[in-house]
Enzyme design. Structure first.
Site, PDB file in Angstrom:
ATOM      1  N   ARG A  72      -5.994  -6.427   7.505  1.00 30.51           N
ATOM      2  CA  ARG A  72      -5.162  -7.412   6.820  1.00 30.51           C
ATOM      3  C   ARG A  72      -3.688  -7.174   7.117  1.00 30.51           C
ATOM      4  O   ARG A  72      -2.837  -7.416   6.276  1.00 30.51           O
ATOM      5  CB  ARG A  72      -5.452  -7.334   5.321  1.00 30.51           C
ATOM      6  CG  ARG A  72      -5.590  -8.703   4.660  1.00 30.51           C
ATOM      7  CD  ARG A  72      -6.249  -8.601   3.304  1.00 30.51           C
ATOM      8  NE  ARG A  72      -7.680  -8.661   3.400  1.00 30.51           N
ATOM      9  CZ  ARG A  72      -8.510  -7.906   2.688  1.00 30.51           C
ATOM     10  NH1 ARG A  72      -8.059  -7.033   1.831  1.00 30.51           N
ATOM     11  NH2 ARG A  72      -9.810  -8.040   2.844  1.00 30.51           N
TER      12      ARG A  72
ATOM     13  N   CYS B  44       0.864  -1.187   0.000  1.00 28.03           N
ATOM     14  CA  CYS B  44       0.000   0.000   0.000  1.00 28.03           C
ATOM     15  C   CYS B  44       0.898   1.232   0.000  1.00 28.03           C
ATOM     16  O   CYS B  44       2.014   1.182   0.527  1.00 28.03           O
ATOM     17  CB  CYS B  44      -0.868   0.064   1.250  1.00 28.03           C
ATOM     18  SG  CYS B  44      -2.187  -1.150   1.317  1.00 28.03           S
TER      19      CYS B  44
ATOM     20  N   CYS C  30      -2.751   2.042   6.925  1.00 26.99           N
ATOM     21  CA  CYS C  30      -3.711   2.446   7.949  1.00 26.99           C
ATOM     22  C   CYS C  30      -3.437   1.618   9.199  1.00 26.99           C
ATOM     23  O   CYS C  30      -3.336   0.397   9.123  1.00 26.99           O
ATOM     24  CB  CYS C  30      -5.135   2.169   7.484  1.00 26.99           C
ATOM     25  SG  CYS C  30      -5.500   2.824   5.858  1.00 26.99           S
TER      26      CYS C  30
ATOM     27  N   ASP D 131     -12.709  -4.027  12.858  1.00 29.02           N
ATOM     28  CA  ASP D 131     -12.428  -5.444  13.121  1.00 29.02           C
ATOM     29  C   ASP D 131     -11.519  -5.596  14.343  1.00 29.02           C
ATOM     30  O   ASP D 131     -10.616  -4.787  14.543  1.00 29.02           O
ATOM     31  CB  ASP D 131     -11.734  -6.080  11.912  1.00 29.02           C
ATOM     32  CG  ASP D 131     -12.657  -6.194  10.707  1.00 29.02           C
ATOM     33  OD1 ASP D 131     -13.880  -6.302  10.918  1.00 29.02           O
ATOM     34  OD2 ASP D 131     -12.146  -6.160   9.568  1.00 29.02           O
TER      35      ASP D 131
END
Ligand SMILES: *Cc1c(COP(=O)(O)O)cnc(C)c1O
Length: 410
Positions: free
Chosen positions: A168, A159, A163, A329
């Site tokens: 993930r 990426c 974040c 999550d």
């Protein structure tokens, strides 16, 4: 204002924020001068063309505590996390996104989403490395097949910005995972999809697929498009928010070949709707790509109905339709980000009915253990009896609906 830095301003007047179409606002004029100041200060050898180049943005991304501490006065908690080897998700932020955080302190919403703090080292109740059990639902390494008719295709581990609450983070930015994103692993994934005619929808994510070179994206899309039973292809990305320079006319021309193609963009906060991200979304929307947003509900970042309403209104002005609001999550080290589900429900209650239905996303919990996305709603439905269904509206008033008797469903 340095004109060259804001070359895009010469284009058609743009709608950003609330209100009608209007030329570059004073907000954006300020934004442009702030960006140019930031660039001159920290990248004195670069020129305006560099700043608008997505490759320059990636190559010059900030990845270490030394560079970061020149730009920001870091707190103890941030330094501890940045130096700790037990924080598994790497730190990376584009110069563009850093310029949004610049000049703000540690309480600034978007700073919390990018600069790690030592709370990431805490393992909270019920947290795990793979809360959604994606690894168990992967028939081949880069495909997650959870729903009957669609799959998630993990194309890359990279990426352009990480974040801190990433669900993930067991995969992204992890060099040990590179093997599963090699061309060979792609073949296995493509074969799997080709040999399962029930799959009609492929969601390409990662990592961030739009960080790949055009040729690689083109290749993957062409292979998927060649499978007759694939009806729609979707890209999941945060690039328009963190690396809007990536959305080039050439990329958009290429993407257009693969319609019906859709995009889910990860937006978190109204401050991400800048001139640059607005231009990126406009190009994508003009190419006929339906744009949706996915937002994670985060404590101290966007857990406020006003902030989210502002975000959703701004997104609609740049033609992005709020799609999902995710309950965060329970991924390892996320306890400082997670709000209660009640907070989420209360926020939805304060948005639904008070503004355009188009501005209201579906609030979901992606069920730990691999249950998939489960929508949750405030209690508008209050039950029923033989004759009526009982309802509560957005203002809290009670209504009843005379429900026809349908013996087949009783
Ligand atoms: C979110 C997700 C999808 C797509 O779900 P939609 O509700 O169709 O957007 C598909 N597969 C997996 C594994 C997902 O997590």
């Amino acid at each position: 204002m340095k004109k060259e830095l804001c070359a895009i301003e010469d284009e058609v007047p743009l709608v950003v924020g609330l209100g009608a179409t209007r030329p570059l606002s004073s907000f954006h004029t300020k934004q442009c001068s702030a960006v140019s100041l930031f660039q001159r200060k920290f990248f004195p050898d670069s020129n305006p063309a560099d700043w608008s180049s997505w490759k320059w943005q990636v190559q010059n991304s900030i990845t270490n505590v030394e560079t970061l501490s020149e730009m920001f006065s870091l707190t103890e908690k941030e330094i501890t996390a940045l130096k700790s080897s037990s924080v598994s998700l790497p730190f990376r932020i584009t110069p563009y996104y850093a310029s949004i955080l610049y000049g703000k302190d540690e309480n600034y919403a978007l700073r919390k989403t990018m600069i790690p703090v030592s709370d990431e080292m805490i393992e909270g109740f019920g947290e795990s490395g793979d809360p959604l059990c994606e690894e168990h639902m992967s028939p081949v390494p880069n495909v997650v097949h959870r729903y009957p008719d669609r799959v998630l295709f993990l194309a890359t581990e990279f990426c352009s910005a990480y974040c801190r609450y990433c669900t993930r983070h067991r995969v992204v930015g992890n060099k040990n995972e590179l093997h599963r994103f090699s061309s060979k692993s792609w073949e296995k994934g493509i074969d799997y999809i080709a040999s399962h005619p029930e799959i009609r929808d492929v969601l390409i994510s990662g990592g961030d697929p739009l960080t790949m070179p055009d040729a690689r994206i083109d290749y993957l899309l062409s292979r998927l498009r060649a499978i007759p039973h694939i009806e729609i292809i979707r890209l999941g990305t945060k690039v328009p928010a963190v690396l809007p320079q990536r959305i080039t006319p050439k990329l958009v021309r290429m993407l257009k070949k693969y319609h019906p193609l859709m995009m889910s963009i990860h937006f978190t906060h109204p401050d991400e709707v800048t001139l640059e991200s607005s231009v990126a979304c406009r190009m994508l929307a003009d190419a006929g790509i339906p744009l949706g947003s996915q937002t994670v509900l985060l404590k101290g970042v966007n857990d406020d109905a006003k902030v989210l309403t502002d975000l959703y209104h701004r997104l609609l002005t740049i033609r992005v339709r709020p799609y999902y609001l995710y309950q965060c999550d329970p991924v390892q080290g996320s306890s400082h980000f997670r709000t209660s589900v009640n907070t989420g429900l209360r926020i939805i209650e304060q948005i639904r009915g008070f503004t355009s239905g188009y501005a209201v996303p579906t609030y979901v919990i992606d069920a730990p253990g691999g249950g998939g996305k489960i929508p949750i709603l405030p209690e508008y439905y209050q039950g029923r009896d033989d004759k009526y269904v009982y309802l509560k509206n957005f203002e809290g008033n009670r209504y009843r609906y005379p429900d026809p008797i349908d013996p087949s469903v009783r």
